[in-house]
Design a protein around this motif. Sequence first.
Motif, PDB file in Angstrom:
ATOM      1  N   SER A 237       9.428  -5.576   0.489  1.00  0.00           N
ATOM      2  CA  SER A 237       8.493  -6.495   1.139  1.00  0.00           C
ATOM      3  C   SER A 237       9.176  -7.656   1.859  1.00  0.00           C
ATOM      4  O   SER A 237       8.560  -8.316   2.695  1.00  0.00           O
ATOM      5  CB  SER A 237       7.511  -7.060   0.108  1.00  0.00           C
ATOM      6  OG  SER A 237       8.211  -7.734  -0.932  1.00  0.00           O
ATOM      7  N   ALA A 258       7.186  -2.085   2.114  1.00  0.00           N
ATOM      8  CA  ALA A 258       6.301  -2.622   1.074  1.00  0.00           C
ATOM      9  C   ALA A 258       5.624  -3.893   1.571  1.00  0.00           C
ATOM     10  O   ALA A 258       6.204  -4.668   2.334  1.00  0.00           O
ATOM     11  CB  ALA A 258       7.094  -2.911  -0.191  1.00  0.00           C
ATOM     12  N   THR A 259       4.411  -4.100   1.133  1.00  0.00           N
ATOM     13  CA  THR A 259       3.652  -5.292   1.547  1.00  0.00           C
ATOM     14  C   THR A 259       3.525  -6.311   0.426  1.00  0.00           C
ATOM     15  O   THR A 259       2.914  -7.360   0.605  1.00  0.00           O
ATOM     16  CB  THR A 259       2.247  -4.880   2.025  1.00  0.00           C
ATOM     17  OG1 THR A 259       1.583  -4.187   0.952  1.00  0.00           O
ATOM     18  CG2 THR A 259       2.334  -3.972   3.244  1.00  0.00           C
ATOM     19  N   GLY A 260       4.086  -6.023  -0.719  1.00  0.00           N
ATOM     20  CA  GLY A 260       4.038  -6.944  -1.849  1.00  0.00           C
ATOM     21  C   GLY A 260       4.808  -6.367  -3.017  1.00  0.00           C
ATOM     22  O   GLY A 260       5.266  -5.218  -2.978  1.00  0.00           O
ATOM     23  N   SER A 262       5.031  -5.033  -6.831  1.00  0.00           N
ATOM     24  CA  SER A 262       4.202  -4.458  -7.888  1.00  0.00           C
ATOM     25  C   SER A 262       4.665  -4.992  -9.237  1.00  0.00           C
ATOM     26  O   SER A 262       5.868  -5.050  -9.510  1.00  0.00           O
ATOM     27  CB  SER A 262       4.308  -2.928  -7.879  1.00  0.00           C
ATOM     28  OG  SER A 262       3.856  -2.408  -6.646  1.00  0.00           O
ATOM     29  N   LYS A 283      -0.782  -5.471   8.066  1.00  0.00           N
ATOM     30  CA  LYS A 283      -0.384  -5.406   6.660  1.00  0.00           C
ATOM     31  C   LYS A 283      -1.283  -4.461   5.877  1.00  0.00           C
ATOM     32  O   LYS A 283      -0.797  -3.683   5.042  1.00  0.00           O
ATOM     33  CB  LYS A 283      -0.421  -6.808   6.051  1.00  0.00           C
ATOM     34  CG  LYS A 283       0.040  -6.872   4.610  1.00  0.00           C
ATOM     35  CD  LYS A 283       0.056  -8.313   4.103  1.00  0.00           C
ATOM     36  CE  LYS A 283       0.530  -8.375   2.653  1.00  0.00           C
ATOM     37  NZ  LYS A 283       0.588  -9.773   2.153  1.00  0.00           N
ATOM     38  N   GLU A 284      -2.576  -4.481   6.152  1.00  0.00           N
ATOM     39  CA  GLU A 284      -3.509  -3.600   5.442  1.00  0.00           C
ATOM     40  C   GLU A 284      -3.251  -2.134   5.792  1.00  0.00           C
ATOM     41  O   GLU A 284      -3.348  -1.253   4.921  1.00  0.00           O
ATOM     42  CB  GLU A 284      -4.949  -3.986   5.773  1.00  0.00           C
ATOM     43  CG  GLU A 284      -5.378  -5.320   5.161  1.00  0.00           C
ATOM     44  CD  GLU A 284      -6.723  -5.796   5.694  1.00  0.00           C
ATOM     45  OE1 GLU A 284      -7.369  -6.594   5.002  1.00  0.00           O
ATOM     46  OE2 GLU A 284      -7.113  -5.373   6.824  1.00  0.00           O
ATOM     47  N   THR A 287      -0.171  -1.108   3.870  1.00  0.00           N
ATOM     48  CA  THR A 287      -0.502  -0.952   2.448  1.00  0.00           C
ATOM     49  C   THR A 287      -1.189   0.390   2.204  1.00  0.00           C
ATOM     50  O   THR A 287      -0.891   1.097   1.235  1.00  0.00           O
ATOM     51  CB  THR A 287      -1.415  -2.098   1.981  1.00  0.00           C
ATOM     52  OG1 THR A 287      -0.742  -3.353   2.180  1.00  0.00           O
ATOM     53  CG2 THR A 287      -1.773  -1.951   0.516  1.00  0.00           C
ATOM     54  N   ARG A 288      -2.122   0.727   3.076  1.00  0.00           N
ATOM     55  CA  ARG A 288      -2.845   1.999   2.931  1.00  0.00           C
ATOM     56  C   ARG A 288      -1.896   3.175   3.127  1.00  0.00           C
ATOM     57  O   ARG A 288      -1.987   4.188   2.428  1.00  0.00           O
ATOM     58  CB  ARG A 288      -3.987   2.053   3.957  1.00  0.00           C
ATOM     59  CG  ARG A 288      -4.962   3.195   3.734  1.00  0.00           C
ATOM     60  CD  ARG A 288      -6.099   3.130   4.739  1.00  0.00           C
ATOM     61  NE  ARG A 288      -7.171   4.037   4.360  1.00  0.00           N
ATOM     62  CZ  ARG A 288      -7.184   5.350   4.609  1.00  0.00           C
ATOM     63  NH1 ARG A 288      -6.176   5.901   5.254  1.00  0.00           N
ATOM     64  NH2 ARG A 288      -8.206   6.094   4.214  1.00  0.00           N
ATOM     65  N   SER A 291       0.085   3.876   0.129  1.00  0.00           N
ATOM     66  CA  SER A 291      -0.736   4.338  -0.999  1.00  0.00           C
ATOM     67  C   SER A 291      -0.989   5.832  -0.943  1.00  0.00           C
ATOM     68  O   SER A 291      -1.434   6.427  -1.935  1.00  0.00           O
ATOM     69  CB  SER A 291      -2.073   3.594  -1.016  1.00  0.00           C
ATOM     70  OG  SER A 291      -1.881   2.210  -1.202  1.00  0.00           O
ATOM     71  N   ARG A 296       4.007   7.278  -0.726  1.00  0.00           N
ATOM     72  CA  ARG A 296       4.650   7.012  -2.017  1.00  0.00           C
ATOM     73  C   ARG A 296       5.948   7.805  -2.151  1.00  0.00           C
ATOM     74  O   ARG A 296       6.958   7.299  -2.657  1.00  0.00           O
ATOM     75  CB  ARG A 296       3.699   7.361  -3.156  1.00  0.00           C
ATOM     76  CG  ARG A 296       2.506   6.424  -3.272  1.00  0.00           C
ATOM     77  CD  ARG A 296       1.565   6.863  -4.380  1.00  0.00           C
ATOM     78  NE  ARG A 296       0.398   5.985  -4.443  1.00  0.00           N
ATOM     79  CZ  ARG A 296      -0.600   6.133  -5.293  1.00  0.00           C
ATOM     80  NH1 ARG A 296      -0.576   7.146  -6.159  1.00  0.00           N
ATOM     81  NH2 ARG A 296      -1.619   5.289  -5.301  1.00  0.00           N
TER      82      ARG A 296
END
Length: 360
Positions: A237, A258-260, A262, A283-284, A287-288, A291, A296
């Motif tokens: 991130s 990565a946006t953040g 974990s 960013k959204e 993130t999607r 996911s 992944r």
Amino acid sequence: MCTFRVRHLEAFRALFVDTLRLARGSGLKKLGHLSVDGTKVKANASKHKAMSYGRMEESMKKLDEQIGRLLEEAAARDAEEDRRYGKGRRGDELPEEMKDPNKRAERLRQAARELEAEKKLGLAVDKARRREKIRRAKEELEKEARQKAEAKGEDPEEARPSDKAQRNFTDGDSRIMPRDGGFQQSYNAQVAVDADTQLIVAQQVGQNASDARQLSPMVEQVETNTGLVPEQLSADSGYLCQEDIEKVEDKGVECFIATGRSKHGEQAPPVPRGRSPEGLSFKERMTRKLSTKRGRKAYARRKVTAEPVIGQVKNGVLPRFSLRGLTKVRGEFSLACAVHNLKKLRKQGWELPSLAAQAA
């Protein structure tokens, strides 16, 4: 050994690129997945030899006062000698004085006073040198503040460094950075690693603790060093910067950033299904993307690519810098990365042409 390294800094940079040239000639035909990561490498400097901008002006004033006082005391000693022995004479030109026991003790006391005056003058010179170092460091911080303001479109003449901005007097190019749960004088070393071979295909050392805006320069260096462009790129991130990522994607590289962070033990969000909703921010969308099952799987490669390689370099080749100055540590890190690549090429059994064959 230190002299050898300093003398051949440029050769070490060329050696790193040569290891990639060998890899290209030995079977590296493409770059599938590339992982970029950074690590803080301890500089050859103590954080206790640093000073903040807020203290510099005050320290310079104190040194000015001390220098003035020492010079006045030394001048007073000289004036006393001139009064007693005549201008330009110190009183030790007549050794016969030492033959008279009645005058010997006084002469020794006078010699001690003369040595004290010389000592004060030497202290004044040392403090003047220290003041000059602080002045140069202060000017460098002010110059950086003006450059940053100009880059932001602000008035550079009104720019002023933060009172907490620091300079180190042992290695002025190093910076205070978070490391090992504390803060140390360090440099930020960046590597781009090929997932299939664990070869370092690009590397750089910088002074900024942040990893932001490092992706595009690293991909450009990869292309320069190897002539190849990776298909995928993953990073943590710290590299999340829309403008920087879009520059990389314009080259046809698919990014998984990565946006953040974990939390440990935190359950992964459910895999999204169907089309991506409209109106999502950059960013959204990222993130999607991470996911999804594909996202992944791609991002998981980062943990077994860049992170192990950084550990191998720091634990087996370069635990900390021994040279000082940005130019020198860049050469030192180039050598460490070249050594790592040669180890990987040998371990993987790639045929390496001899130096004699290369020369021919």
